[in-house]
Write a protein that holds these residues in place. Structure first.
Motif, short mmCIF file in Angstrom:
data_model
loop_
_atom_site.label_atom_id
_atom_site.label_comp_id
_atom_site.label_asym_id
_atom_site.label_seq_id
_atom_site.Cartn_x
_atom_site.Cartn_y
_atom_site.Cartn_z
N VAL A 229 -0.74 -2.37 -29.45
CA VAL A 229 -0.26 -3.94 -28.65
C VAL A 229 0.99 -2.74 -27.75
N PRO A 230 0.85 -3.77 -26.49
CA PRO A 230 1.39 -2.85 -25.47
C PRO A 230 3.41 -3.04 -25.75
N PHE A 231 3.48 -3.50 -26.96
CA PHE A 231 5.16 -3.95 -27.19
C PHE A 231 6.34 -3.84 -26.03
N LEU A 232 5.98 -3.27 -25.61
CA LEU A 232 7.49 -2.98 -24.35
C LEU A 232 6.59 -2.58 -22.92
N SER A 233 5.09 -2.88 -22.87
CA SER A 233 4.73 -2.71 -21.87
C SER A 233 4.97 -4.21 -20.92
N ASP A 234 3.81 -5.04 -21.72
CA ASP A 234 3.98 -6.53 -21.86
C ASP A 234 5.40 -7.57 -21.11
N PRO A 235 5.37 -8.15 -20.32
CA PRO A 235 6.62 -8.39 -19.98
C PRO A 235 6.84 -9.99 -21.51
N VAL A 236 5.73 -10.22 -22.46
CA VAL A 236 6.00 -10.93 -23.29
C VAL A 236 6.52 -10.34 -24.62
N ALA B 298 18.21 -15.11 -16.38
CA ALA B 298 19.03 -16.16 -17.55
C ALA B 298 17.96 -16.57 -18.66
N VAL B 299 16.76 -16.01 -17.70
CA VAL B 299 15.53 -16.79 -19.50
C VAL B 299 15.38 -15.86 -20.23
N VAL B 300 15.78 -14.60 -20.00
CA VAL B 300 15.21 -13.76 -21.20
C VAL B 300 16.25 -13.95 -21.62
N THR B 301 17.97 -14.01 -21.05
CA THR B 301 18.73 -13.98 -22.05
C THR B 301 18.93 -15.04 -22.63
N LEU B 302 18.68 -16.34 -22.75
CA LEU B 302 18.24 -17.25 -23.10
C LEU B 302 17.38 -17.79 -24.46
N VAL B 303 16.42 -16.77 -24.04
CA VAL B 303 15.06 -16.71 -25.23
C VAL B 303 16.34 -16.12 -26.44
N ILE B 304 16.79 -14.31 -26.25
CA ILE B 304 17.18 -13.89 -26.97
C ILE B 304 18.02 -14.13 -27.35
N THR B 305 19.26 -14.92 -27.22
CA THR B 305 20.27 -15.51 -27.38
C THR B 305 19.96 -16.80 -29.14
N VAL B 306 18.78 -17.83 -28.49
CA VAL B 306 18.77 -18.91 -29.19
C VAL B 306 17.40 -17.99 -30.40
N PRO C 23 9.08 -3.97 -17.72
CA PRO C 23 8.24 -3.81 -16.30
C PRO C 23 8.57 -4.35 -15.37
N ALA C 24 8.96 -4.25 -14.32
CA ALA C 24 8.87 -4.74 -13.39
C ALA C 24 10.53 -6.01 -13.58
N GLY C 25 11.18 -5.56 -13.64
CA GLY C 25 12.42 -6.27 -14.46
C GLY C 25 12.39 -7.39 -14.50
#
Length: 284
Positions: free
Chosen positions: A136-143, A65-73, A229-231
């Motif tokens: 830069v870890p574009f896809l391996s770091d969660p943020v 829900a948090v990831v979806t909210l960030v991407i949506t806003v 990474p890790a969901g």
């Protein structure tokens, strides 16, 4: 005048299609959301509200829900800002702007899966940027991964917003623009007093379309990070598919889908109502 029977007869085919392709699937999903069906057993067991109670305490749901909210806003703001800005720059007729309009719209017709794999090859650990420009870890770091997904979503979607805003700009009466010029108004004053009020309905359509689309983001996440990474980059739509088919929890996945559908409907209606109020305030 047409009788009630004639009206019902004319509406009949549309109502049948609506029931078959929308209401029946929603009703089936609603029923499954109250069961523990795994997709294999013929007779699912009723579990009452257990799936919905599980939603409230599920850490994966909360993260999604948090990831979806960030991407949506962020995505809704980015798509509309980029779409409106570029539409204003391309709102003139010559060969160069016609070519740019086609180029900007092109990512939208390519398809999200292809775009996801394309950017995965660019941003991945062995990608072009990581090897040749900056490590830069574009896809391996969660943020960084959530930021990368948001950027790719905006890049692939905002071409539609450019087209819609260009269509809205065509409705601005030239006489009003000429009158503003005669009165000595600058570009910003003309935009704020003349262009923006006329564009208000286009803004509403663009915001609602992007908002609803980004709440359902799935394909780009699948192709770009696979939820890792890790969901940590799983969106709500990605989690629904993962729970339903990878974990064989179709009953729980149906509860997630019904919840997302209710949230999308509520947000779409809420944003539309707010925008209509803003349109009336601008027009007043």
């Amino acid at each position: 005048m047409r009788s009630s029977a004639q009206r019902a007869l004319m509406l009949g085919p549309a109502l049948v299609l609506l029931a078959v392709f929308m209401l029946v699937p929603i009703a089936i999903a609603g029923y499954l959301s109250f069961t523990d069906w795994d997709g294999l057993t013929p007779n699912p067991n009723p579990v009452g509200w257990a799936n919905y109670q599980r939603l409230l305490s599920d850490v994966d749901v909360r993260n999604a829900a948090v990831v979806t909210l960030v991407i949506t806003v962020v995505g809704t703001i980015g798509c509309n800002a980029a779409g409106l800005g570029l539409a204003l720059l391309l709102n003139r007729r010559n060969r160069f702007t016609s070519l740019l309009r086609a180029v900007v719209f092109y990512p939208y017709v390519v398809g999200p899966i292809i775009i996801g794999f394309l950017w995965s090859a660019i941003l991945g650990a062995d990608g072009v940027i990581a090897n040749a420009v900056i490590p830069v870890p574009f896809l391996s770091d969660p943020v960084w991964a959530v930021g990368s997904i948001t950027f790719v979503v905006v890049w692939s979607q905002f071409g539609v917003n450019v087209v819609l805003y260009l269509a809205g700009l065509q409705t601005v009466p030239p006489s009003l623009l000429e009158a503003a010029t005669v009165d000595g108004a600058g570009r910003w004053q003309t935009f704020r007093a003349v262009t923006w009020p006329v564009l208000a309905p286009s803004v509403t359509v663009n915001i609602v379309l992007v908002l609803v689309g980004l709440l359902r983001v799935y394909e780009i996440v699948l192709a770009l990070t696979g939820g890792g990474p890790a969901g940590r980059t799983s969106t709500f739509a990605f989690l629904i598919l993962s729970s339903s088919f990878r974990s064989n929890q179709l009953g729980y996945g149906a509860a997630q889908a019904i919840t997302l559908m209710v949230v999308i409907g509520a947000l779409a209606l809420g944003v539309t109502a707010l925008r209509q109020r803003a349109e009336k305030a601008v027009a007043a």
